[in-house]
Design a protein around this motif. Sequence first.
Motif, short mmCIF file in Angstrom:
data_model
loop_
_atom_site.label_atom_id
_atom_site.label_comp_id
_atom_site.label_asym_id
_atom_site.label_seq_id
_atom_site.Cartn_x
_atom_site.Cartn_y
_atom_site.Cartn_z
N ILE A 1 -0.23 -3.07 -6.49
CA ILE A 1 0.09 -2.04 -5.50
C ILE A 1 -1.10 -1.08 -5.39
O ILE A 1 -1.57 -0.54 -6.39
CB ILE A 1 1.38 -1.28 -5.89
CG1 ILE A 1 2.57 -2.24 -5.85
CG2 ILE A 1 1.60 -0.10 -4.94
CD1 ILE A 1 3.89 -1.59 -6.22
N ASP A 2 -1.57 -0.89 -4.17
CA ASP A 2 -2.73 -0.04 -3.94
C ASP A 2 -2.28 1.35 -3.45
O ASP A 2 -1.26 1.49 -2.78
CB ASP A 2 -3.64 -0.67 -2.89
CG ASP A 2 -4.19 -2.01 -3.35
OD1 ASP A 2 -4.51 -2.14 -4.55
OD2 ASP A 2 -4.26 -2.93 -2.51
N LYS B 1 0.86 -1.20 0.00
CA LYS B 1 0.00 0.00 0.00
C LYS B 1 0.89 1.24 0.00
O LYS B 1 1.83 1.35 0.79
CB LYS B 1 -0.89 0.01 1.24
CG LYS B 1 -1.51 1.36 1.58
CD LYS B 1 -2.80 1.62 0.82
CE LYS B 1 -3.93 0.81 1.40
NZ LYS B 1 -5.25 1.25 0.83
N ILE B 2 0.61 2.19 -0.90
CA ILE B 2 1.27 3.50 -0.89
C ILE B 2 0.31 4.51 -0.30
O ILE B 2 -0.84 4.64 -0.73
CB ILE B 2 1.68 3.94 -2.30
CG1 ILE B 2 2.72 2.97 -2.89
CG2 ILE B 2 2.25 5.37 -2.28
CD1 ILE B 2 3.09 3.28 -4.34
N ILE B 3 0.78 5.25 0.71
CA ILE B 3 0.00 6.34 1.30
C ILE B 3 0.63 7.65 0.86
O ILE B 3 1.76 7.96 1.23
CB ILE B 3 -0.05 6.22 2.83
CG1 ILE B 3 -0.75 4.92 3.23
CG2 ILE B 3 -0.77 7.42 3.44
CD1 ILE B 3 -0.79 4.66 4.71
N ARG C 1 3.40 6.15 -11.55
CA ARG C 1 2.37 5.12 -11.73
C ARG C 1 2.88 3.97 -12.58
O ARG C 1 2.51 2.81 -12.34
CB ARG C 1 1.12 5.72 -12.38
CG ARG C 1 0.25 6.51 -11.42
CD ARG C 1 -1.06 6.88 -12.06
NE ARG C 1 -1.81 5.68 -12.47
CZ ARG C 1 -2.86 5.71 -13.28
NH1 ARG C 1 -3.27 6.85 -13.79
NH2 ARG C 1 -3.49 4.60 -13.59
N SER C 2 3.73 4.26 -13.56
CA SER C 2 4.22 3.18 -14.42
C SER C 2 5.02 2.16 -13.63
O SER C 2 4.97 0.96 -13.92
CB SER C 2 5.08 3.76 -15.55
OG SER C 2 6.19 4.47 -15.02
N ILE C 3 5.75 2.61 -12.62
CA ILE C 3 6.53 1.68 -11.79
C ILE C 3 5.60 0.78 -11.00
O ILE C 3 5.80 -0.44 -10.91
CB ILE C 3 7.47 2.46 -10.85
CG1 ILE C 3 8.51 3.23 -11.67
CG2 ILE C 3 8.16 1.51 -9.86
CD1 ILE C 3 9.43 4.09 -10.82
N LEU D 1 11.31 4.75 -4.86
CA LEU D 1 10.17 3.85 -4.92
C LEU D 1 10.61 2.43 -5.28
O LEU D 1 10.16 1.46 -4.67
CB LEU D 1 9.14 4.36 -5.92
CG LEU D 1 7.89 3.48 -6.10
CD1 LEU D 1 7.18 3.28 -4.76
CD2 LEU D 1 6.95 4.07 -7.13
N THR D 2 11.49 2.31 -6.27
CA THR D 2 11.97 0.99 -6.67
C THR D 2 12.65 0.29 -5.51
O THR D 2 12.44 -0.91 -5.26
CB THR D 2 12.93 1.11 -7.86
OG1 THR D 2 12.26 1.72 -8.96
CG2 THR D 2 13.44 -0.25 -8.28
N ARG D 3 13.46 1.04 -4.76
CA ARG D 3 14.15 0.47 -3.62
C ARG D 3 13.15 0.08 -2.52
O ARG D 3 13.28 -0.98 -1.90
CB ARG D 3 15.17 1.47 -3.07
CG ARG D 3 15.89 1.03 -1.82
CD ARG D 3 16.70 -0.22 -2.04
NE ARG D 3 17.41 -0.62 -0.83
CZ ARG D 3 18.01 -1.80 -0.66
NH1 ARG D 3 17.98 -2.69 -1.63
NH2 ARG D 3 18.62 -2.09 0.49
N ALA D 4 12.17 0.93 -2.30
CA ALA D 4 11.17 0.63 -1.26
C ALA D 4 10.40 -0.64 -1.59
O ALA D 4 10.07 -1.43 -0.69
CB ALA D 4 10.22 1.80 -1.10
N ILE D 5 10.12 -0.87 -2.87
CA ILE D 5 9.35 -2.04 -3.28
C ILE D 5 10.20 -3.31 -3.19
O ILE D 5 9.74 -4.36 -2.72
CB ILE D 5 8.82 -1.86 -4.71
CG1 ILE D 5 7.77 -0.74 -4.75
CG2 ILE D 5 8.24 -3.16 -5.26
CD1 ILE D 5 7.36 -0.33 -6.15
#
Length: 305
Positions: A35-36, A6-8, A26-28, A113-117
């Motif tokens: 991913i919500d 989940k992304i807040i 969004r593309s990532i 974001l890539t690292r967080a995922i």
Amino acid sequence: MHRKIKIILNPMADMGNAWRVARDLRSITEQHGGIDWSGTVYPGHAIDLAKQAGEQGYDLVIAMGGDGTVHEVMNGLMQVPEERRPILGVVPVGSGNDFGHGIGASIKPTEALTRAIDGEPSTVDLGLMTDERGHKEYFDNTLGIGFGATVTIRSHQLPILRGFLMYLTAVIQTIILDHNPIRMQIELDGQKMEESIIYLVLCNGPREGGGFLVAPDAKIDDGVLDYAMITNVSRPMMFRIVPEVMKGTHGRFKQVHLGTCKKFTLSADRPLYIHADGEIFSGPGTDIRKVSFEILPNALKVIRG
């Protein structure tokens, strides 16, 4: 292992720039699938959203915004039982981004974001504040009492400026207009003292305000709280010390006291203004005069940069 994510998002972070950043990311999220997203619409909303994410079985919650957004998400996650508590990820798109700096998150949103995922978690410490009413609040980076909280309040009134320049302007205004030391009775790890304090910050991480190295030796996983305290000094002396805080060399002044502790308690002769990670905990109209703080080692799993 596939994570439920989940992304807040705080769309108003960085004067609304966070919304534009999120649109470009969004593309990532679509590449990773499943991913919500949730957006905040009122103060404290991210606390509720993060807690709900834990209750709904998410494995990872990513805070996309500034330090205030991270603070709220973290406080929401800490309301979830440890065995079900999601991991925290951070995409720093705010004004200061000090916690993001502390965990090594990239300032490039796509990389962050890539690292967080995809990254692996490790634990970090958190600070816990308890006031005289029994109300508790966690902080992940810094907590300021008096001067620092007034700076935070003033920075919110500077909509044209952003980042470090915004905080620096608010510091200058506070020195000129709100130079009011507070008489405090302090106990830290059993040691008692009484002082007139103009500036007090408890630190889990080393910096605040987008670049002020308040506690240059602080680490978010060392099991202690650092503190920086400036006793009653003149306005000209405060102007002399502030540039040193930017460099982390202010400890050489005799009026500056740096140290570490595991527990810190204080009572004051008048109501306290307090900020936690840049979010106002008590300000005008409140009457909190006694608070305690402690470090919670390895309290939260976080994806570091």
